[in-house]
Design a protein around this motif. Structure first.
Motif, PDB file in Angstrom:
ATOM      1  N   SER D 190     -38.362 -32.332  -6.120  1.00 24.27           N
ATOM      2  CA  SER D 190     -37.294 -31.521  -5.498  1.00 24.27           C
ATOM      3  C   SER D 190     -36.018 -30.990  -6.180  1.00 24.27           C
ATOM      4  CB  SER D 190     -36.694 -32.667  -4.629  1.00 24.27           C
ATOM      5  OG  SER D 190     -36.046 -31.989  -3.337  1.00 24.27           O
ATOM      6  N   ASN D 192     -36.260 -30.142  -9.291  1.00 22.99           N
ATOM      7  CA  ASN D 192     -36.821 -28.826 -10.293  1.00 22.99           C
ATOM      8  C   ASN D 192     -36.666 -27.601  -9.365  1.00 22.99           C
ATOM      9  OD1 ASN D 192     -37.153 -30.549 -12.440  1.00 22.99           O
ATOM     10  ND2 ASN D 192     -39.351 -30.764 -12.212  1.00 22.99           N
ATOM     11  N   LEU D 193     -37.046 -27.954  -8.059  1.00 30.29           N
ATOM     12  CA  LEU D 193     -37.356 -26.676  -7.067  1.00 30.29           C
ATOM     13  C   LEU D 193     -35.799 -26.217  -7.096  1.00 30.29           C
ATOM     14  CD1 LEU D 193     -39.523 -25.192  -5.581  1.00 30.29           C
ATOM     15  CD2 LEU D 193     -38.779 -26.254  -3.779  1.00 30.29           C
ATOM     16  N   ALA D 194     -34.880 -27.034  -6.790  1.00 27.22           N
ATOM     17  CA  ALA D 194     -33.505 -26.726  -6.572  1.00 27.22           C
ATOM     18  C   ALA D 194     -33.188 -25.952  -7.952  1.00 27.22           C
ATOM     19  CB  ALA D 194     -32.643 -27.834  -6.336  1.00 27.22           C
ATOM     20  N   LYS D 196     -34.743 -24.459 -10.085  1.00 27.27           N
ATOM     21  CA  LYS D 196     -35.374 -23.197 -10.237  1.00 27.27           C
ATOM     22  C   LYS D 196     -34.592 -21.976  -9.307  1.00 27.27           C
ATOM     23  CE  LYS D 196     -38.678 -23.057 -13.353  1.00 27.27           C
ATOM     24  NZ  LYS D 196     -39.849 -22.347 -13.407  1.00 27.27           N
ATOM     25  N   ASN D 197     -34.092 -22.337  -8.427  1.00 26.64           N
ATOM     26  CA  ASN D 197     -33.289 -21.473  -7.283  1.00 26.64           C
ATOM     27  C   ASN D 197     -31.818 -21.528  -7.692  1.00 26.64           C
ATOM     28  OD1 ASN D 197     -34.884 -20.553  -4.716  1.00 26.64           O
ATOM     29  ND2 ASN D 197     -35.882 -22.368  -5.154  1.00 26.64           N
ATOM     30  N   GLY D 198     -31.531 -21.919  -8.891  1.00 29.49           N
ATOM     31  CA  GLY D 198     -30.326 -22.006  -9.294  1.00 29.49           C
ATOM     32  C   GLY D 198     -29.115 -22.757  -8.742  1.00 29.49           C
ATOM     33  N   ILE D 199     -29.726 -24.007  -8.020  1.00 35.84           N
ATOM     34  CA  ILE D 199     -28.743 -24.837  -7.542  1.00 35.84           C
ATOM     35  C   ILE D 199     -28.580 -25.997  -8.484  1.00 35.84           C
ATOM     36  CG2 ILE D 199     -28.612 -26.604  -5.858  1.00 35.84           C
ATOM     37  CD1 ILE D 199     -30.754 -24.728  -4.118  1.00 35.84           C
ATOM     38  N   ALA D 204     -27.683 -31.304  -5.740  1.00 33.30           N
ATOM     39  CA  ALA D 204     -28.875 -31.827  -4.922  1.00 33.30           C
ATOM     40  C   ALA D 204     -29.353 -33.354  -4.889  1.00 33.30           C
ATOM     41  CB  ALA D 204     -30.201 -31.156  -5.626  1.00 33.30           C
ATOM     42  N   ALA D 292     -42.667 -27.356 -15.159  1.00 39.17           N
ATOM     43  CA  ALA D 292     -42.002 -26.352 -14.663  1.00 39.17           C
ATOM     44  C   ALA D 292     -41.295 -25.194 -15.332  1.00 39.17           C
ATOM     45  CB  ALA D 292     -40.871 -26.651 -13.495  1.00 39.17           C
TER      46      ALA D 292
END
Lengths: 295, 295, 295, 295
Positions: D190, D192-194, D196-199, D204, D292
């Motif tokens: 989770s 990592n996905l954040a 990768k979205n610049g968060i 997070a 990732a």
């Protein structure tokens, strides 16, 4: 060259292998726990020994073809095992599917008696054994392998030399069984997707097996999986789980993650939990079908 | 029988397919976005058309062999697409690897103009195309397939009829690509376990490809994976990811869980994230090697 | 400060959120496709508008709380959508659980009209909404967020600022739903192992939820999973699958492999294929139980 | 009530547990392989015994807190083990994290001497041990548990009774460690996905740990995983792999497929193969980051 060979284990595979040895001119001394199983090969000229340990030929070769690691240990180093009687220069040619660890352990045992161990599992079913068409893997000391090679060639179409470590041939055998199971799962997923699109599963199986995957595994299992015909069992699913566990133990010991093997393990385990352990191992594909709401 | 055929897309596959048609006696009107690519087939007797839409033959067949769904939509129903000019009774023989959804969408489009769509992806690489050895899948209306069959036979060694739903041939093609990738991952895991036991990867590859898995996929990719030779790319990994995504979208739409496809997706995605999108798709096996601490 | 707020969507969540706004002293103009659902909030002082577009307040804020991406697009940019009527300086405070892509698309749409979009999904169930205890995520332009903050605070216990990209709040919301599903699967596997050892599942659930995992998700779902009580559905499994698909699409777009999400996807998909789409999403754990031969 | 208690194992956990017993008024006879480690507790009033077997108190309780199954077997049933000296009515209170099989084996051993075994692993780190805040699991015969309960309560905040089978408490302990590792992997995917979205990963982590997952595991490990701070190790990754292997062995024996545990196993194994066995077990999340394309 060897003249007389000892042979333990006269099941579906062992019996035709003895026949091949007889055809090639060897004398064969046979032992089987259930004596009735020896009748066919006795009729064809093999000699029955009363006591397991009597299969040992001084300085000669004893072949074992039994069902699993435990059985192999018992006939070899159990209380009445023939291993205690193997003399200097003797060779144990071990053709069962067992773990690399068992091979390494038995090789060490024989080494103490100055006899040798050659691991030599095979690819092929009983019909291939009957036709001397087995593919035979071979690992152990070079000197021992040199002596076993003509004997192996009498039973198969090709012998593959896999090096000195006695466990190597078992690793390759287990890897092959893993690859068969992986192919079965891949076919099942693909056939299910076809079926859900209204395509006949058998047509899908035939397309793949006659184009990209024109080989025994995809031809034979493809048809079984397409037709969902899982009985009678050619090789029982619970033995597939046993082999998958051996693969994962070796993978763990050697720090080699195998994600497909992990998935297969979970699938085989679920299959056994659902009571399918005695079906053909291709029945592992039923989980994928059920999860797609099929059948 | 058709005399003249339109053909769009003269890449590595399209060009030798046109050559096959010329050899079989067809006149072929060709179009390619990059005109230089047409030179070889023009020299061999094909006719170049200036405008894409001019590939349409009244009541005849137009073959497309382009790189992906987007390109296919553009040449067919884009502003200058030939689809607008297909007249009653014409057939679009669509041989690219695209999604079932794209096939269904284009079939509906042609249906409105009383022309037909036959989905017809192939198994085989450029050398198979050059030797008329392609395996050709075919789905669409029976009448249309009857007319395309001799044309398909001019390009391949066998044509498989997969029913009326135009998406079916694409499902089978995608399923085949999935099965190739699954075989590659299975080989990699097995070869890694062998290597970690001190066995030569190439010996392992050879054992499997000459026994249980004696077929093109295991022979060809087995050697590449054993040698870790991933360049030049026969088929780019990022295209493998595209196909895997198409498989999973179809699996999702049809409620068909595919755990091996999910693992492959994660592995391909990691490979692209690590910058390997332009390597051969067999480079997906590098993840397994790295996770075993190899190379 | 805002005085009047538009509100679209008066479902289980939207209605108590309007009540919170009324309590905080805002005037609220409400619209719901099914007018009956508005009755409670009208009785509490909200104003009903006849036409969807009339929720727009000149230069003011419109809140949307609808069921999915499609519904959100329809009420916003559909033929009769309020988005066409938002004037310069207006803000669309979008509180539904939708994909980052939908947020980015709507933000671009509003940008063309010089109005703003703030993505603002929430964590919390209807009872938390009724008690102004929601956790509220927020992403979009800083200026717009400054204006929406007091409004959000009227509905929740804390507002988290997640940056300027309007998709960010949705990414965090989806990531949270993924983490809940992962926790459910992990609990199920652990409870199954306990049950197979003869341990009461509820005791296992209680041990974990009162020690290491003393938080809402493990307390609430732990009890449901231990008791296998999957109805009535607090959140339907098929919506869980929808969210899992959104997670995987975003993961694919951003090259972020998520192996747990892949497993969950396959499990949710199997659950839907088996007809469990309308049960509570915690019913995804039934697959693990069945695969252990339980129940 | 017991007055004197034997205690074997004075590591990070054992030492503060002895301190708790002393505070509660017990006399404690201690033994540690490395005598220096005993100094603190000796200074606080514990009595050192020279020979391991001397920890045995006639008819009394001996507590063990050692590092793994092998160490536990050695101190108990090894040549010099205290187990040989436990008399009728004595109790071995075994607080290490070991496999259910080891517990069952030792229970059978003690049973032959008419002494008892209570498996009693704990949740909590050294600081919790120092503050008598451990959560203590307990399984074995009811009579024995009745006697050990006040002793356990002197060391922790709550004792959970898990039934008569001595392996049960170990199953629950291992299940808890599995659930911690599953939570770590879920967080990593989770975050990592954040990212990768610049968060910001830490934002997070904070959102989740202060809303849905407001509990120790997500708070503590969330921060470590967000910051990728894996040293110094609170609990070594190779011990996490050991526990994961124990979970999977038990799952295999009990026919309970655990797909998340399989994924974690492959991830931990890859981590060890990459040389990270001595880092904190939260370093298992590095694989997801690397896949990732993240550092």
């Amino acid at each position: 060259m060897e003249k007389t060979i000892g042979f333990v284990g006269l099941g579906n595979m062992g019996a035709p292998m003895v026949m091949s040895l007889l055809k090639a001119g060897y004398r064969v001394k046979v032992y089987n726990r259930t004596p009735e199983k020896a009748e066919t090969v006795i009729a064809a000229g093999a000699d029955r020994v009363e006591h397991l340990a009597d299969v040992a030929v001084p300085g000669g070769i004893v072949i074992t073809m039994v069902s699993n690691d435990q059985a192999l240990e018992e006939v070899t180093i159990g209380e009445k095992g023939f291993g205690h009687k193997l003399e200097e220069g003797s060779i144990h040619l071990s053709m069962s599917t067992v773990s690399p660890e068992t091979s390494r352990k038995l090789a060490a045992f024989h080494g103490k008696h100055n006899s040798h161990y050659v691991a030599s599992p095979v690819f092929g079913r009983p019909d291939a054994a009957a036709a001397q068409k087995l593919f035979i893997l071979s690992s152990g000391s070079s000197k021992a392998k040199e002596r076993t090679k003509p004997v192996q060639e009498a039973m198969g179409q090709r012998v593959f030399d896999l090096g000195e470590d006695p466990g190597n041939a078992n690793v390759i055998k287990l890897g092959g069984n893993f690859m068969i199971m992986a192919a079965m799962e891949a076919m099942a997923e693909s056939f299910n997707l076809a079926e859900k699109n209204g395509i006949d599963r058998q047509v899908a199986a035939e397309v793949y097996a006659s184009t990209l995957f024109n080989c025994t595994v995809y031809n034979g299992y493809g048809s079984m999986i397409a037709n969902r015909r899982f009985e009678p069992a050619g090789f029982q699913l619970e033995l597939g789980l046993k082999d998958c566990n051996l693969v994962l133990e070796e993978a763990n010991a050697k720090q080699t993650p195998m994600p497909f093997a992990s998935i297969l393990h979970d699938t085989l385990l679920a299959s056994v939990a659902k009571g399918r352990g005695k079906q053909d191992w291709s029945a592992l594909t039923r989980i994928a079908s059920e999860n797609a709401g099929l059948k």
